[in-house]
Enzyme design. Structure first.
Site, short mmCIF file in Angstrom:
data_model
loop_
_atom_site.label_atom_id
_atom_site.label_comp_id
_atom_site.label_asym_id
_atom_site.label_seq_id
_atom_site.Cartn_x
_atom_site.Cartn_y
_atom_site.Cartn_z
CG LEU A 152 23.30 -24.21 -32.57
CD1 LEU A 152 22.01 -24.46 -31.81
CD2 LEU A 152 24.42 -25.12 -32.03
N GLY A 153 22.38 -21.01 -35.36
CA GLY A 153 23.01 -19.69 -35.48
C GLY A 153 22.62 -18.84 -34.29
CB ILE A 155 17.35 -17.30 -34.00
CG1 ILE A 155 17.38 -15.87 -34.55
CG2 ILE A 155 15.99 -17.59 -33.35
CD1 ILE A 155 16.44 -15.61 -35.72
NE ARG A 175 25.80 -23.75 -44.77
CZ ARG A 175 25.83 -22.49 -45.19
NH1 ARG A 175 25.79 -22.25 -46.48
NH2 ARG A 175 25.89 -21.49 -44.33
CB SER A 176 30.51 -26.07 -40.53
OG SER A 176 29.83 -24.87 -40.25
NE ARG A 231 12.52 -15.59 -45.03
CZ ARG A 231 12.48 -14.74 -44.00
NH1 ARG A 231 11.81 -15.04 -42.92
NH2 ARG A 231 13.11 -13.58 -44.07
CG ASP A 255 5.81 -17.71 -37.02
OD1 ASP A 255 4.65 -17.24 -36.95
OD2 ASP A 255 6.82 -16.97 -36.97
CD GLU A 260 5.01 -16.71 -44.60
OE1 GLU A 260 5.29 -15.49 -44.55
OE2 GLU A 260 5.63 -17.56 -43.97
CG HIS A 278 6.36 -14.83 -41.09
ND1 HIS A 278 6.89 -15.06 -42.34
CD2 HIS A 278 7.40 -14.58 -40.27
CE1 HIS A 278 8.22 -14.94 -42.27
NE2 HIS A 278 8.56 -14.64 -41.02
#
Ligand code: A2R
Length: 312
Positions: A152-153, A155, A175-176, A231, A255, A260, A278
């Site tokens: 949940l950054g 994007i 992680r947090s 990724r 995607d 790739e 992608h």
């Protein structure tokens, strides 16, 4: 004298033109003998223009003794050896934020495409089955669906906000825990078990390599859908193909892939899978903005200003 830089692969025409104007650009991808080119110009190279796929290895950077900056077209820098760059005092820049909207839109598009069986239904029409067999099987609504976001950054938050408008319930794993109202899971498999859609949008690299594994996919389950706009290294592709094949996972919208542009043959035959080459950030507008940022970071560095979007 213009600074000399190395271009790893072809870039957008406006980016190449701007870089050509300001620097002496050596195009590695055009060299017949790349080792010979590096041996000849390596000691003079002060910058690298690259992208998220081509990156910059420690081996390459180690041969460029005058290297000062790596300017990456893309937000993911997992193909750049950041440890090496840091140890050598090399600045690394990327292109965050300007692509949030379009990558998030790709995630939403894949959620809608899988839930509403868009591609299979398109085929249904094209093959004349509407006339011969009538309507296809009913699809699924996403209103009220539970969506788990892995990462949940910048994007991820955009995806959460957009899917909120569709009436989805959002949870996340990272992680947090963050100071945000969405439900947090400190365990990825536990989140997968609790949601209908799992969306990967975390960075690639050693800490996330294969974290969407057989256990996580099984927890997501036969009615669950896996979406990856992060990724290909984040999912275990063998386990993913097996889960889709066995029906232990319901559907996937992908995607990105492990190797790739290679895509596992088995996926090509599955009508519960939607595939993209992608293209998360692949719009004219976003790619232009990303290209501008590559040029701007390079310009700032070589004119002694702080770069706009540093990674290291
Ligand atoms: O783990 P946290 O709390 O630092 O959250 C970050 C999460 N993340 C991880 N989650 C689980 N396991 C990990 N080992 C792990 N490492 C990082 O991914 C954070 O919430 C999120 C990344 O957010 P940003 O740094 O803001 O990246 P952005 O711009 O959203 O792009 C994400 C990725 C790129 O790296 C490209 O690979 C792809 O989207 O296009």
């Amino acid at each position: 004298m213009k600074p000399e830089i190395l271009m790893m692969g072809p870039m957008m025409p406006h980016v190449e033109a701007a870089l050509d104007e300001a620097y002496t650009v050596h195009r590695l991808f055009k060299a017949d003998d790349r080792d010979a080119l590096i041996a000849e110009i390596g000691p003079r190279i002060r910058g690298i223009a690259t992208d998220g796929g081509l990156g910059a290895s420690a081996d390459l950077m180690g041969k460029l003794s005058a290297l000062e900056i790596v300017s990456c077209y893309g937000v993911g820098v997992d193909a750049i050896d950041l440890g090496h760059a840091k140890s050598q005092g090399v600045t690394v820049t990327n292109t965050p934020d300007v692509l949030n909207d379009d990558v998030a839109n790709m995630a939403v598009a894949l959620v809608l495409a899988t839930s509403r069986t868009l591609v299979a239904n398109d085929t249904w029409v094209r093959q004349g089955r509407w006339q011969s067999e009538g309507a296809p099987p009913l699809a699924r609504s996403i209103r009220g669906a539970k969506v788990g976001i892995l990462g949940l950054g910048r994007i991820g938050k955009d995806i959460a906000e957009k899917l909120g408008v569709f009436g989805c319930e959002i949870a996340y794993h990272g992680r947090s825990k963050q100071d945000i109202s969405y439900e947090y899971f400190d365990d990825l498999a536990a989140m997968a078990k609790a949601v209908d859609y799992l969306i990967a949008i975390c960075p690639g690299g050693p800490s996330t390599n294969g974290i969407v594994n057989a256990e996580v996919l099984e927890a997501l389950g036969k009615d669950g859908t896996f979406i990856n706009v992060a990724r290909g290294s984040v999912h275990d592709e063998t386990a993913l193909v097996a889960a889709l094949h066995n029906g232990t996972l319901g559907a996937a919208g992908l995607d990105v892939f492990a190797k790739e542009p290679g895509v596992p043959e088995a996926l090509l035959k599955m009508d519960n899978v939607v595939l993209q080459p992608h293209q998360g950030s692949g719009t004219v507008e976003t790619r232009r903005a990303m290209g501008d940022l590559v040029v701007e970071n390079m310009r700032r560095h070589f004119t002694g200003e702080p770069v706009k979007t540093p990674v290291t």
